[in-house]
Design a protein around this motif. Structure first.
Motif, short mmCIF file in Angstrom:
data_model
loop_
_atom_site.label_atom_id
_atom_site.label_comp_id
_atom_site.label_asym_id
_atom_site.label_seq_id
_atom_site.Cartn_x
_atom_site.Cartn_y
_atom_site.Cartn_z
N THR A 164 -9.35 39.00 29.69
CA THR A 164 -8.20 38.34 30.31
C THR A 164 -7.43 39.30 31.20
O THR A 164 -7.00 38.94 32.29
CB THR A 164 -7.26 37.76 29.23
N SER A 165 -7.28 40.53 30.75
CA SER A 165 -6.59 41.54 31.55
C SER A 165 -7.33 41.81 32.85
O SER A 165 -6.72 41.94 33.92
CB SER A 165 -6.46 42.84 30.74
N HIS A 166 -8.64 41.86 32.78
CA HIS A 166 -9.45 42.18 33.97
C HIS A 166 -9.50 41.01 34.96
O HIS A 166 -9.31 41.20 36.17
CB HIS A 166 -10.86 42.57 33.56
N TYR A 167 -9.80 39.80 34.46
CA TYR A 167 -10.00 38.65 35.34
C TYR A 167 -8.73 37.87 35.65
O TYR A 167 -8.74 36.97 36.50
CB TYR A 167 -11.04 37.71 34.73
N LYS A 168 -7.66 38.19 34.94
CA LYS A 168 -6.37 37.50 35.14
C LYS A 168 -6.48 36.00 34.86
O LYS A 168 -5.76 35.18 35.43
CB LYS A 168 -5.84 37.71 36.58
N THR A 169 -7.38 35.67 33.96
CA THR A 169 -7.50 34.28 33.50
C THR A 169 -8.01 34.31 32.07
O THR A 169 -8.81 35.18 31.71
CB THR A 169 -8.46 33.48 34.41
N PRO A 170 -7.54 33.42 31.21
CA PRO A 170 -7.93 33.45 29.80
C PRO A 170 -9.39 33.05 29.59
O PRO A 170 -10.03 32.47 30.46
CB PRO A 170 -6.98 32.45 29.14
N CYS A 171 -9.89 33.35 28.41
CA CYS A 171 -11.30 33.18 28.08
C CYS A 171 -11.59 31.83 27.44
O CYS A 171 -10.72 31.18 26.85
CB CYS A 171 -11.74 34.26 27.09
N ILE A 172 -12.85 31.44 27.53
CA ILE A 172 -13.40 30.36 26.73
C ILE A 172 -14.29 30.99 25.67
O ILE A 172 -15.12 31.84 25.98
CB ILE A 172 -14.19 29.36 27.60
N VAL A 173 -14.09 30.60 24.41
CA VAL A 173 -14.84 31.17 23.29
C VAL A 173 -15.71 30.09 22.67
O VAL A 173 -15.21 29.03 22.28
CB VAL A 173 -13.89 31.77 22.23
N LEU A 174 -17.01 30.36 22.57
CA LEU A 174 -17.97 29.43 21.99
C LEU A 174 -18.69 30.11 20.83
O LEU A 174 -19.28 31.17 21.00
CB LEU A 174 -19.00 28.99 23.04
N ILE A 175 -18.62 29.50 19.66
CA ILE A 175 -19.28 30.06 18.47
C ILE A 175 -20.17 28.98 17.87
O ILE A 175 -19.67 27.94 17.40
CB ILE A 175 -18.26 30.56 17.44
N ASP A 176 -21.47 29.22 17.87
CA ASP A 176 -22.44 28.26 17.37
C ASP A 176 -22.91 28.67 15.98
O ASP A 176 -23.13 29.85 15.71
CB ASP A 176 -23.63 28.19 18.34
#
Length: 279
Positions: A164-176
């Motif tokens: 998030t710090s690097h891309y300036k946008t929050p993440c999407i988290v996928l856990i299968d």
């Protein structure tokens, strides 16, 4: 004529092999638009969970960005696609093969899955450009193979923070298949150790980490009780197969089944028999 593929759960592989794909992209939009950021979606085995997660990954991941994969899908020419395609850092993990005989082997298998994800997501990022923090230290330790068990318990939170710090946008988290190691640990006799590790890891990334997560989807076959797996988390919405939300995200609807049968010219008694199989 499109191929029938039964040996893959990867969306990109489906599209590149010109396989028959039951379009679930509109359900991806439904998932994205849900009020809750973090969704737990238990579904039966062999029901399309992994393919649905893979579709989400290739739609949103800023590491992929191949719009041709989505040609002829319902989402392709929409404003949603134009706004969100390839925009987010996506953390995608699967624990489906973490089925070890003891806790130490389970921990090593889990670490291996996390290591692969961290290395892939960090390959284009210079950590020296990230402000010094505990999270930066953890990622450095993982990349240099110096991470301890406690580092891995905080690894997903650290990764969301750094991305998030690097891309300036929050993440999407996928856990299968989040529950695969838990089920195995119960059968093999190391449940308390396993549940403790995964509880700490998931609590770290999903509790009070809202600024670093855009959306998260967790899938498995069981709804592990809240007091054990998701202790302390009150921000996860569980959507079972009995709910209206995301009800068509996995499996085939009657209409989808009819379309598939019609495409391959299956008619008469065989068609009626197939529809009975799918109820």
């Amino acid at each position: 004529m499109k191929a029938i593929v039964t040996d893959s759960s990867n969306f990109k592989d489906f599209r590149e092999r010109y396989a028959y794909y039951v379009d679930k992209t509109k359900e991806v939009v439904e998932f994205f638009d849900l009020n809750n950021k973090i969704i737990l979606m238990p579904r039966p085995r062999r029901f399309g969970k992994t393919l649905f997660l893979s579709t989400i990954y290739y739609l949103f991941s800023n590491k992929e960005k191949d719009p041709t994969l989505f040609e002829e899908t319902s989402i392709y020419n929409t404003d949603f696609f134009k706004e969100h395609f390839g925009k987010y850092p996506v953390i995608s993990l699967t624990f489906k093969d973490v089925k070890e005989d003891n806790f130490q082997d389970m921990l090593e298998a889990t670490k291996s899955e996390i290591n692969s994800s961290v290395q892939k997501l960090m390959e284009d990022i210079d950590l020296d450009t990230i402000t010094d923090s505990e999270e930066k230290r953890i990622i450095k330790n993982i990349l240099s193979n110096k991470a301890k068990k406690t580092d891995y318990e905080k690894s997903l939170k650290a990764l969301t923070t750094v991305l998030t710090s690097h891309y300036k946008t929050p993440c999407i988290v996928l856990i299968d298949e989040y529950d695969s190691p838990i089920i195995t640990s119960y059968l093999k006799g190391y449940y308390e150790e396993a549940i403790g590790f995964f509880r700490n890891m998931l609590s770290a990334v999903f509790k009070q980490n809202e600024l670093n997560i855009k959306k998260a989807l967790i899938t498995g076959i069981l709804r592990v009780s809240g007091e054990s797996m998701f202790s302390g988390l009150n921000n996860i919405e569980t959507i079972t197969i009995l709910e209206n939300e995301l009800s068509t995200s996995c499996g085939f609807t009657k209409e989808e089944t009819i379309d598939l049968l019609d495409y391959y010219g299956i008619e008469g008694e065989m068609k009626e028999k197939a529809l009975r199989w799918y109820n």
